[in-house]
Scaffold this motif. Structure first.
Motif, PDB file in Angstrom:
ATOM      1  N   TRP A  40       0.825  -1.214   0.000  1.00  0.00           N
ATOM      2  CA  TRP A  40       0.000   0.000   0.000  1.00  0.00           C
ATOM      3  C   TRP A  40       0.853   1.256   0.000  1.00  0.00           C
ATOM      4  CZ3 TRP A  40      -5.433   1.184   1.215  1.00  0.00           C
ATOM      5  CH2 TRP A  40      -6.293   0.092   0.981  1.00  0.00           C
ATOM      6  N   ASN A  41       1.997   1.192   0.646  1.00  0.00           N
ATOM      7  CA  ASN A  41       2.852   2.366   0.753  1.00  0.00           C
ATOM      8  C   ASN A  41       3.363   2.820  -0.611  1.00  0.00           C
ATOM      9  OD1 ASN A  41       3.968   4.270   2.624  1.00  0.00           O
ATOM     10  ND2 ASN A  41       5.985   3.378   2.265  1.00  0.00           N
ATOM     11  N   PRO A  82      -0.668   4.307   9.824  1.00  0.00           N
ATOM     12  CA  PRO A  82      -0.947   2.983   9.250  1.00  0.00           C
ATOM     13  C   PRO A  82      -1.081   1.872  10.299  1.00  0.00           C
ATOM     14  CG  PRO A  82       1.384   3.443   9.036  1.00  0.00           C
ATOM     15  CD  PRO A  82       0.764   4.669   9.688  1.00  0.00           C
ATOM     16  N   GLY A  83      -1.358   2.265  11.570  1.00  0.00           N
ATOM     17  CA  GLY A  83      -1.571   1.251  12.599  1.00  0.00           C
ATOM     18  C   GLY A  83      -0.426   1.070  13.559  1.00  0.00           C
ATOM     19  N   LEU A  84       0.277   2.157  13.846  1.00  0.00           N
ATOM     20  CA  LEU A  84       1.454   2.088  14.707  1.00  0.00           C
ATOM     21  C   LEU A  84       1.249   2.959  15.938  1.00  0.00           C
ATOM     22  CD1 LEU A  84       3.961   2.511  11.768  1.00  0.00           C
ATOM     23  CD2 LEU A  84       3.492   0.386  12.998  1.00  0.00           C
ATOM     24  N   GLY A 105      -8.130   9.805   5.445  1.00  0.00           N
ATOM     25  CA  GLY A 105      -8.980   8.782   4.836  1.00  0.00           C
ATOM     26  C   GLY A 105      -8.226   7.624   4.236  1.00  0.00           C
ATOM     27  N   LYS A 106      -7.113   7.889   3.535  1.00  0.00           N
ATOM     28  CA  LYS A 106      -6.399   6.786   2.891  1.00  0.00           C
ATOM     29  C   LYS A 106      -5.749   5.874   3.927  1.00  0.00           C
ATOM     30  CE  LYS A 106      -2.171   9.494   2.026  1.00  0.00           C
ATOM     31  NZ  LYS A 106      -1.289  10.065   0.972  1.00  0.00           N
ATOM     32  N   LYS A 107      -5.325   6.452   5.044  1.00  0.00           N
ATOM     33  CA  LYS A 107      -4.739   5.629   6.098  1.00  0.00           C
ATOM     34  C   LYS A 107      -5.810   4.766   6.757  1.00  0.00           C
ATOM     35  CE  LYS A 107      -0.793   8.635   6.888  1.00  0.00           C
ATOM     36  NZ  LYS A 107      -0.119   9.625   7.768  1.00  0.00           N
ATOM     37  N   VAL A 108      -6.999   5.316   6.947  1.00  0.00           N
ATOM     38  CA  VAL A 108      -8.083   4.539   7.552  1.00  0.00           C
ATOM     39  C   VAL A 108      -8.540   3.437   6.601  1.00  0.00           C
ATOM     40  CG1 VAL A 108     -10.457   4.644   8.399  1.00  0.00           C
ATOM     41  CG2 VAL A 108      -8.810   6.398   9.082  1.00  0.00           C
ATOM     42  N   ARG A 109      -8.541   3.692   5.305  1.00  0.00           N
ATOM     43  CA  ARG A 109      -8.868   2.625   4.337  1.00  0.00           C
ATOM     44  C   ARG A 109      -7.853   1.489   4.439  1.00  0.00           C
ATOM     45  NH1 ARG A 109     -10.229   7.103   1.181  1.00  0.00           N
ATOM     46  NH2 ARG A 109      -8.249   7.124   0.072  1.00  0.00           N
ATOM     47  N   PHE A 110      -6.577   1.850   4.585  1.00  0.00           N
ATOM     48  CA  PHE A 110      -5.557   0.817   4.771  1.00  0.00           C
ATOM     49  C   PHE A 110      -5.801   0.049   6.065  1.00  0.00           C
ATOM     50  CE2 PHE A 110      -1.645  -0.350   7.023  1.00  0.00           C
ATOM     51  CZ  PHE A 110      -1.190  -1.353   6.173  1.00  0.00           C
ATOM     52  N   GLN A 124     -11.098  -1.984  15.549  1.00  0.00           N
ATOM     53  CA  GLN A 124     -11.854  -1.159  14.609  1.00  0.00           C
ATOM     54  C   GLN A 124     -11.053   0.092  14.268  1.00  0.00           C
ATOM     55  OE1 GLN A 124     -15.398   0.758  16.056  1.00  0.00           O
ATOM     56  NE2 GLN A 124     -14.598   1.071  18.128  1.00  0.00           N
ATOM     57  N   ALA A 125     -11.287   0.618  13.074  1.00  0.00           N
ATOM     58  CA  ALA A 125     -10.633   1.848  12.628  1.00  0.00           C
ATOM     59  C   ALA A 125     -11.680   2.941  12.505  1.00  0.00           C
ATOM     60  CB  ALA A 125      -9.936   1.629  11.296  1.00  0.00           C
ATOM     61  N   VAL A 126     -11.366   4.108  13.036  1.00  0.00           N
ATOM     62  CA  VAL A 126     -12.294   5.243  13.040  1.00  0.00           C
ATOM     63  C   VAL A 126     -11.621   6.430  12.378  1.00  0.00           C
ATOM     64  CG1 VAL A 126     -13.566   6.865  14.495  1.00  0.00           C
ATOM     65  CG2 VAL A 126     -13.431   4.445  15.147  1.00  0.00           C
ATOM     66  N   GLN A 127     -12.273   6.979  11.355  1.00  0.00           N
ATOM     67  CA  GLN A 127     -11.761   8.205  10.739  1.00  0.00           C
ATOM     68  C   GLN A 127     -12.359   9.391  11.470  1.00  0.00           C
ATOM     69  OE1 GLN A 127     -12.258   8.573   6.491  1.00  0.00           O
ATOM     70  NE2 GLN A 127     -11.477  10.676   6.455  1.00  0.00           N
ATOM     71  N   SER A 128     -11.533  10.098  12.215  1.00  0.00           N
ATOM     72  CA  SER A 128     -12.033  11.180  13.046  1.00  0.00           C
ATOM     73  C   SER A 128     -10.877  12.019  13.555  1.00  0.00           C
ATOM     74  CB  SER A 128     -12.815  10.612  14.243  1.00  0.00           C
ATOM     75  OG  SER A 128     -13.218  11.629  15.137  1.00  0.00           O
ATOM     76  N   ARG A 129     -11.159  13.252  13.881  1.00  0.00           N
ATOM     77  CA  ARG A 129     -10.225  14.037  14.673  1.00  0.00           C
ATOM     78  C   ARG A 129     -10.274  13.505  16.108  1.00  0.00           C
ATOM     79  NH1 ARG A 129     -11.512  20.195  14.319  1.00  0.00           N
ATOM     80  NH2 ARG A 129     -13.467  19.386  15.221  1.00  0.00           N
TER      81      ARG A 129
END
Length: 218
Positions: A40-41, A82-84, A105-110, A124-129
C-alpha cells in the motif's frame, strides 16, 4: 536467505532482545502486516520509511518496545497512521478491544483492509479528529503526533479513571512535562532501547492527577 526469511530473522532477534514472548503465529502475522504496508505504501505514501528491513526496526520493534506497559481491556491508538503501534499491539497481545483513530482517509482505508485481511478480532478503525472521538479507554497510545499538552488537550477526555496514557517520544520531553494540562500528571518515564534503532526513545506514562497507585504494568 530469502527476503522474508531475513526480515523474520531480524524481527525475531529484536523480539528476543526486548525480552518479549509473543503468542504462537504472531511473527508471521506481523510480517503479513508488513507485506501489506509495503504494498500500500508504494501507492498511498502511508509512511516515509520505504525499506522493509527499516520498517521492522522503526515500526514493528519500536511499537513492540511499549508492550510491557500496555494494560487494561480497552485501548485507543490516537493518530495511528498505518496502525502504529495499534495493529502491532493487536497482533502481539490479542484479546483487548482496540480502536485505531486517524483523520486521514487513505490511512483509515488501509487500516480497515489490514483488519480484514489479518482477521484482527476486536479491532476497529475510526476516521475522526481526536477531539471528536467518544468513549473512554483503559489505555491510550500516541506515537508523538503532537506535544503532550496538545495530545491531552484534544484527547484527555478519552482516558478512563485509573487508565494509562502511553506517549511515545524521541528525546525525553522534559519541557513538555512542565506544560501538562490540569488534571494530568506524569506517572513514570521510561528510556526504551529499541534493537537496531539509533537515537533516543522514551515512553511517558501519564495518568489522571491524584489517581490511585497504577497497576504494575502501568
Amino acid at each position: 536467505m530469502t527476503d522474508r526469511a531475513a526480515l523474520q530473522h531480524r524481527l525475531e532477534q529484536g523480539i528476543a532482545t526486548l525480552g518479549l514472548q509473543l503468542p504462537a503465529g504472531a511473527v508471521p502475522r506481523l510480517l503479513d502486516y508488513l507485506d501489506l504496508l509495503v504494498r500500500w505504501n508504494a501507492a498511498y505514501n502511508l509512511t516515509a520509511v520505504r525499506d522493509p528491513a527499516e520498517m521492522v526496526t522503526r515500526h514493528l520493534l519500536d511499537s513492540l518496545a511499549i508492550l510491557p506497559y500496555v494494560t487494561g481491556s480497552t485501548l485507543a491508538d490516537l493518530g495511528t497512521g498505518p496502525g502504529l503501534p495499534g495493529i502491532v499491539l493487536a497482533i502481539a497481545a490479542p484479546g483487548r478491544a482496540i480502536t485505531l483513530v486517524d483523520s486521514n482517509g487513505k490511512k483509515v482505508r488501509f487500516l480497515r483492509e489490514a483488519i480484514r485481511s489479518l482477521k484482527l478480532e476486536g479491532v476497529q478503525a475510526v476516521q475522526s479528529r481526536v477531539e471528536d472521538v467518544q468513549g473512554q479507554f483503559d489505555c491510550i497510545t500516541a506515537r508523538a503526533f503532537a506535544t503532550l499538552a496538545d495530545m491531552l488537550g484534544w484527547g484527555g477526555h478519552l482516558l478512563a479513571p485509573g487508565g494509562c496514557w502511553l506517549a511515545m517520544k524521541g528525546r525525553r520531553p522534559d519541557d513538555e512535562l512542565e506544560a501538562l494540562p490540569p488534571g494530568f500528571a506524569l506517572a513514570s518515564m521510561h528510556s526504551l532501547a529499541v534493537p537496531g534503532l539509533e537515537g533516543e526513545r522514551h515512553l511517558a506514562v501519564i495518568r489522571h492527577a491524584g489517581a490511585a497507585a497504577a497497576p504494575a504494568a502501568c
